[in-house]
Design a protein around this motif. Structure first.
Motif, PDB file in Angstrom:
ATOM      1  N   PRO B 219       0.822  -1.223   0.000  1.00 33.29           N
ATOM      2  CA  PRO B 219       0.000   0.000   0.000  1.00 33.29           C
ATOM      3  C   PRO B 219       0.855   1.271   0.000  1.00 33.29           C
ATOM      4  O   PRO B 219       1.815   1.378   0.766  1.00 33.29           O
ATOM      5  CB  PRO B 219      -0.790  -0.101   1.310  1.00 33.29           C
ATOM      6  N   LYS B 220       0.482   2.175  -0.915  1.00 33.10           N
ATOM      7  CA  LYS B 220       1.252   3.423  -1.034  1.00 33.10           C
ATOM      8  C   LYS B 220       0.334   4.619  -0.813  1.00 33.10           C
ATOM      9  O   LYS B 220      -0.884   4.514  -0.980  1.00 33.10           O
ATOM     10  CB  LYS B 220       1.857   3.523  -2.437  1.00 33.10           C
ATOM     11  N   ASP B 221       0.939   5.762  -0.500  1.00 31.97           N
ATOM     12  CA  ASP B 221       0.216   7.028  -0.321  1.00 31.97           C
ATOM     13  C   ASP B 221      -0.976   6.888   0.625  1.00 31.97           C
ATOM     14  O   ASP B 221      -2.106   7.274   0.298  1.00 31.97           O
ATOM     15  CB  ASP B 221      -0.268   7.572  -1.675  1.00 31.97           C
ATOM     16  N   ILE B 222      -0.743   6.304   1.757  1.00 35.21           N
ATOM     17  CA  ILE B 222      -1.824   6.162   2.746  1.00 35.21           C
ATOM     18  C   ILE B 222      -1.361   6.751   4.077  1.00 35.21           C
ATOM     19  O   ILE B 222      -0.165   6.752   4.384  1.00 35.21           O
ATOM     20  CB  ILE B 222      -2.241   4.684   2.961  1.00 35.21           C
ATOM     21  N   ASP B 223      -2.319   7.265   4.842  1.00 35.12           N
ATOM     22  CA  ASP B 223      -2.010   7.732   6.196  1.00 35.12           C
ATOM     23  C   ASP B 223      -1.987   6.520   7.112  1.00 35.12           C
ATOM     24  O   ASP B 223      -2.936   5.731   7.120  1.00 35.12           O
ATOM     25  CB  ASP B 223      -3.084   8.712   6.691  1.00 35.12           C
ATOM     26  N   THR B 224      -0.912   6.379   7.855  1.00 34.10           N
ATOM     27  CA  THR B 224      -0.821   5.227   8.754  1.00 34.10           C
ATOM     28  C   THR B 224      -0.768   5.682  10.212  1.00 34.10           C
ATOM     29  O   THR B 224      -0.486   6.842  10.497  1.00 34.10           O
ATOM     30  CB  THR B 224       0.421   4.366   8.459  1.00 34.10           C
ATOM     31  N   MET B 225      -1.049   4.760  11.084  1.00 40.13           N
ATOM     32  CA  MET B 225      -0.872   5.003  12.523  1.00 40.13           C
ATOM     33  C   MET B 225      -0.143   3.804  13.120  1.00 40.13           C
ATOM     34  O   MET B 225      -0.103   2.737  12.507  1.00 40.13           O
ATOM     35  CB  MET B 225      -2.222   5.209  13.217  1.00 40.13           C
ATOM     36  N   THR B 226       0.453   3.998  14.298  1.00 43.58           N
ATOM     37  CA  THR B 226       1.183   2.887  14.916  1.00 43.58           C
ATOM     38  C   THR B 226       0.187   1.955  15.603  1.00 43.58           C
ATOM     39  O   THR B 226      -0.967   2.323  15.842  1.00 43.58           O
ATOM     40  CB  THR B 226       2.187   3.394  15.975  1.00 43.58           C
ATOM     41  N   GLU B 227       0.671   0.784  15.956  1.00 51.74           N
ATOM     42  CA  GLU B 227      -0.158  -0.188  16.687  1.00 51.74           C
ATOM     43  C   GLU B 227      -0.646   0.389  18.019  1.00 51.74           C
ATOM     44  O   GLU B 227      -1.787   0.162  18.421  1.00 51.74           O
ATOM     45  CB  GLU B 227       0.704  -1.417  16.999  1.00 51.74           C
ATOM     46  N   GLU B 228       0.261   1.146  18.677  1.00 54.41           N
ATOM     47  CA  GLU B 228      -0.079   1.731  19.972  1.00 54.41           C
ATOM     48  C   GLU B 228      -1.212   2.741  19.817  1.00 54.41           C
ATOM     49  O   GLU B 228      -2.141   2.787  20.630  1.00 54.41           O
ATOM     50  CB  GLU B 228       1.149   2.427  20.604  1.00 54.41           C
ATOM     51  N   GLU B 229      -1.127   3.555  18.737  1.00 58.55           N
ATOM     52  CA  GLU B 229      -2.184   4.553  18.494  1.00 58.55           C
ATOM     53  C   GLU B 229      -3.528   3.861  18.215  1.00 58.55           C
ATOM     54  O   GLU B 229      -4.571   4.299  18.690  1.00 58.55           O
ATOM     55  CB  GLU B 229      -1.794   5.460  17.317  1.00 58.55           C
ATOM     56  N   TYR B 230      -3.446   2.762  17.448  1.00 60.11           N
ATOM     57  CA  TYR B 230      -4.671   2.014  17.134  1.00 60.11           C
ATOM     58  C   TYR B 230      -5.262   1.403  18.409  1.00 60.11           C
ATOM     59  O   TYR B 230      -6.478   1.441  18.632  1.00 60.11           O
ATOM     60  CB  TYR B 230      -4.350   0.918  16.111  1.00 60.11           C
ATOM     61  N   LYS B 231      -4.382   0.872  19.255  1.00 57.85           N
ATOM     62  CA  LYS B 231      -4.857   0.269  20.509  1.00 57.85           C
ATOM     63  C   LYS B 231      -5.534   1.319  21.389  1.00 57.85           C
ATOM     64  O   LYS B 231      -6.569   1.065  22.013  1.00 57.85           O
ATOM     65  CB  LYS B 231      -3.691  -0.394  21.240  1.00 57.85           C
ATOM     66  N   LYS B 232      -4.941   2.525  21.414  1.00 60.33           N
ATOM     67  CA  LYS B 232      -5.538   3.598  22.217  1.00 60.33           C
ATOM     68  C   LYS B 232      -6.953   3.932  21.743  1.00 60.33           C
ATOM     69  O   LYS B 232      -7.851   4.179  22.544  1.00 60.33           O
ATOM     70  CB  LYS B 232      -4.654   4.865  22.139  1.00 60.33           C
ATOM     71  N   GLU B 233      -7.129   3.940  20.415  1.00 60.77           N
ATOM     72  CA  GLU B 233      -8.468   4.199  19.849  1.00 60.77           C
ATOM     73  C   GLU B 233      -9.440   3.103  20.290  1.00 60.77           C
ATOM     74  O   GLU B 233     -10.585   3.377  20.643  1.00 60.77           O
ATOM     75  CB  GLU B 233      -8.411   4.245  18.316  1.00 60.77           C
ATOM     76  N   GLY B 234      -8.960   1.858  20.267  1.00 63.08           N
ATOM     77  CA  GLY B 234      -9.788   0.725  20.697  1.00 63.08           C
ATOM     78  C   GLY B 234     -10.117   0.806  22.187  1.00 63.08           C
ATOM     79  O   GLY B 234     -11.231   0.490  22.604  1.00 63.08           O
ATOM     80  N   ASP B 235      -9.130   1.260  22.968  1.00 64.43           N
ATOM     81  CA  ASP B 235      -9.361   1.405  24.417  1.00 64.43           C
ATOM     82  C   ASP B 235     -10.458   2.428  24.703  1.00 64.43           C
ATOM     83  O   ASP B 235     -11.195   2.306  25.689  1.00 64.43           O
ATOM     84  CB  ASP B 235      -8.057   1.815  25.125  1.00 64.43           C
ATOM     85  N   LYS B 236     -10.562   3.443  23.820  1.00 67.69           N
ATOM     86  CA  LYS B 236     -11.628   4.447  23.997  1.00 67.69           C
ATOM     87  C   LYS B 236     -13.001   3.791  23.826  1.00 67.69           C
ATOM     88  O   LYS B 236     -13.942   4.104  24.533  1.00 67.69           O
ATOM     89  CB  LYS B 236     -11.466   5.580  22.962  1.00 67.69           C
ATOM     90  N   VAL B 237     -13.097   2.873  22.857  1.00 63.81           N
ATOM     91  CA  VAL B 237     -14.357   2.158  22.625  1.00 63.81           C
ATOM     92  C   VAL B 237     -14.684   1.297  23.849  1.00 63.81           C
ATOM     93  O   VAL B 237     -15.822   1.274  24.328  1.00 63.81           O
ATOM     94  CB  VAL B 237     -14.277   1.276  21.348  1.00 63.81           C
ATOM     95  N   LYS B 238     -13.652   0.625  24.390  1.00 63.19           N
ATOM     96  CA  LYS B 238     -13.855  -0.223  25.576  1.00 63.19           C
ATOM     97  C   LYS B 238     -14.285   0.638  26.774  1.00 63.19           C
ATOM     98  O   LYS B 238     -15.180   0.243  27.544  1.00 63.19           O
ATOM     99  CB  LYS B 238     -12.551  -0.984  25.892  1.00 63.19           C
ATOM    100  N   ALA B 239     -13.670   1.818  26.913  1.00 61.13           N
ATOM    101  CA  ALA B 239     -14.027   2.714  28.024  1.00 61.13           C
ATOM    102  C   ALA B 239     -15.493   3.143  27.907  1.00 61.13           C
ATOM    103  O   ALA B 239     -16.208   3.220  28.911  1.00 61.13           O
ATOM    104  CB  ALA B 239     -13.108   3.926  28.027  1.00 61.13           C
ATOM    105  N   ARG B 240     -15.924   3.373  26.669  1.00 60.67           N
ATOM    106  CA  ARG B 240     -17.326   3.742  26.431  1.00 60.67           C
ATOM    107  C   ARG B 240     -18.259   2.614  26.884  1.00 60.67           C
ATOM    108  O   ARG B 240     -19.296   2.853  27.488  1.00 60.67           O
ATOM    109  CB  ARG B 240     -17.526   3.996  24.929  1.00 60.67           C
ATOM    110  N   LEU B 241     -17.845   1.380  26.594  1.00 58.24           N
ATOM    111  CA  LEU B 241     -18.624   0.212  27.029  1.00 58.24           C
ATOM    112  C   LEU B 241     -18.678   0.122  28.552  1.00 58.24           C
ATOM    113  O   LEU B 241     -19.737  -0.113  29.130  1.00 58.24           O
ATOM    114  CB  LEU B 241     -17.970  -1.067  26.505  1.00 58.24           C
TER     115      LEU B 241
END
Lengths: 67, 245
Positions: B219-241
């Motif tokens: 994949p080229k020309d894409i915005d990426t994020m690190t695994e840690e950043e992705y996990k943090k986003e997921g943790d926000k969903v879990k916190a909402r739950l």
């Protein structure tokens, strides 16, 4: 005669109350939200993924309410 | 006599080397089972009938999943078979597919990198990660998958705060370090069966060195994020739950 009417009233009352009890039992709402939270917890416990837990909650709630 | 023995040994070694060196690409189809997960969450925990039904529907949908791993000498793509419907409910399809493989996994062993393309509630995520060394224990246990002798390897990994056992059966005869999801770059052979707490992935069809060249477009020309950043986003969903959604 009065005795017969009294007994029939009692029988009718008992019948009515038991039928409404049955209706009440059937109308108890199923706890879809509680189940969806439990399901999401199970999924999170096995994956450690908040997104998976969020998706699990949404889909469990939707399917439970549909059924 | 000594001369013949030497020639024989050289010939055998050359032959073995040829067999191992020949595999340059492949296409593997994996089937999935969630029965162990179902038994653990329903039978052992005595789930309510509603919860049991939900687990049953999930495990049944997973039976219809097929995942494809294609690889060449340095890269691989692991993803769901396109257009495959696995249940009567679209929402369940999407969820179970995410549970088994979050999206498309691109791996480059030479660069030691992986990109996962996934999504949540309409937002797309390109998650980049480095392939790190995992502490696998290689055992002497063996079993056969599709004519290949596989060795068992065990990894203890922390998932949701608990130590979990991951089991991989890899084929030294196919000396490429690829496998399902993000289990790549660590074992001395292709993983033909992988047992995670959520599911077991088993190779059903193995095609090595297909006639058509396997080309993988990174994949080229894409915005990426690190695994840690992705996990943090997921943790926000879990916190909402945890806060009651």
């Amino acid at each position: 005669m009065k005795r017969v009417i009294f007994l029939m009233t009692i029988v009718f009352a008992i019948g009515l109350s038991s039928s409404s009890l049955n209706a009440a039992t059937l109308k108890i709402p199923t706890d879809c939200e509680g189940m969806a939270f439990d399901y999401a917890d199970h999924v999170y416990d096995q994956t450690g993924d908040g997104f998976a837990a969020g998706k699990a909650f949404t889909v469990a709630l939707a399917l439970c309410e549909m059924m | 006599m000594k001369k013949y023995s030497l020639i024989y040994i050289v010939a055998v070694l050359f032959g073995v080397n040829q067999i191992f060196a020949q595999i340059t690409s492949g296409k593997i189809l994996y089937n999935v089972s969630m029965e162990d997960y179902y038994n653990k969450n329903v039978k052992e925990k005595e789930a309510s009938p509603q919860l049991e039904k939900m687990h049953r529907m999930t495990a049944d949908a997973a039976k219809n999943i097929q995942l494809e791993l294609i690889f060449n000498q340095e890269q691989s793509i692991f993803q769901h078979q396109k257009g495959l419907s696995i249940s009567d409910f679209k929402e369940l399809d999407e969820f179970v597919k995410y549970l088994i493989a979050k999206g498309v996994y691109f791996t480059n062993l030479t660069k030691g990198k992986q990109i996962l393309q996934t999504s949540y509630e309409g937002r797309k995520y390109n998650v980049r990660s480095e392939i790190t060394k995992q502490d696998w224990t290689l055992t002497k246990e063996k079993k056969e998958f599709e004519k290949f002798i596989c060795n068992k390897a065990v990894l203890v990994k922390e998932i949701a705060g608990k130590n979990r056992e991951i089991i991989a059966w890899y084929a030294p005869e196919i000396p490429v370090s690829f496998g399902p999801v993000d289990y790549v770059g660590n074992l001395p052979g292709l993983i033909l069966e992988l047992k995670l707490p959520i599911a077991t992935y088993t190779a059903g069809k193995i095609e090595l060195n297909p006639k058509k060249d396997i080309k993988i477009d990174w994949p080229k020309d894409i915005d990426t994020m690190t695994e840690e950043e992705y996990k943090k986003e997921g943790d926000k969903v879990k916190a909402r739950l945890d806060e009651g959604w």
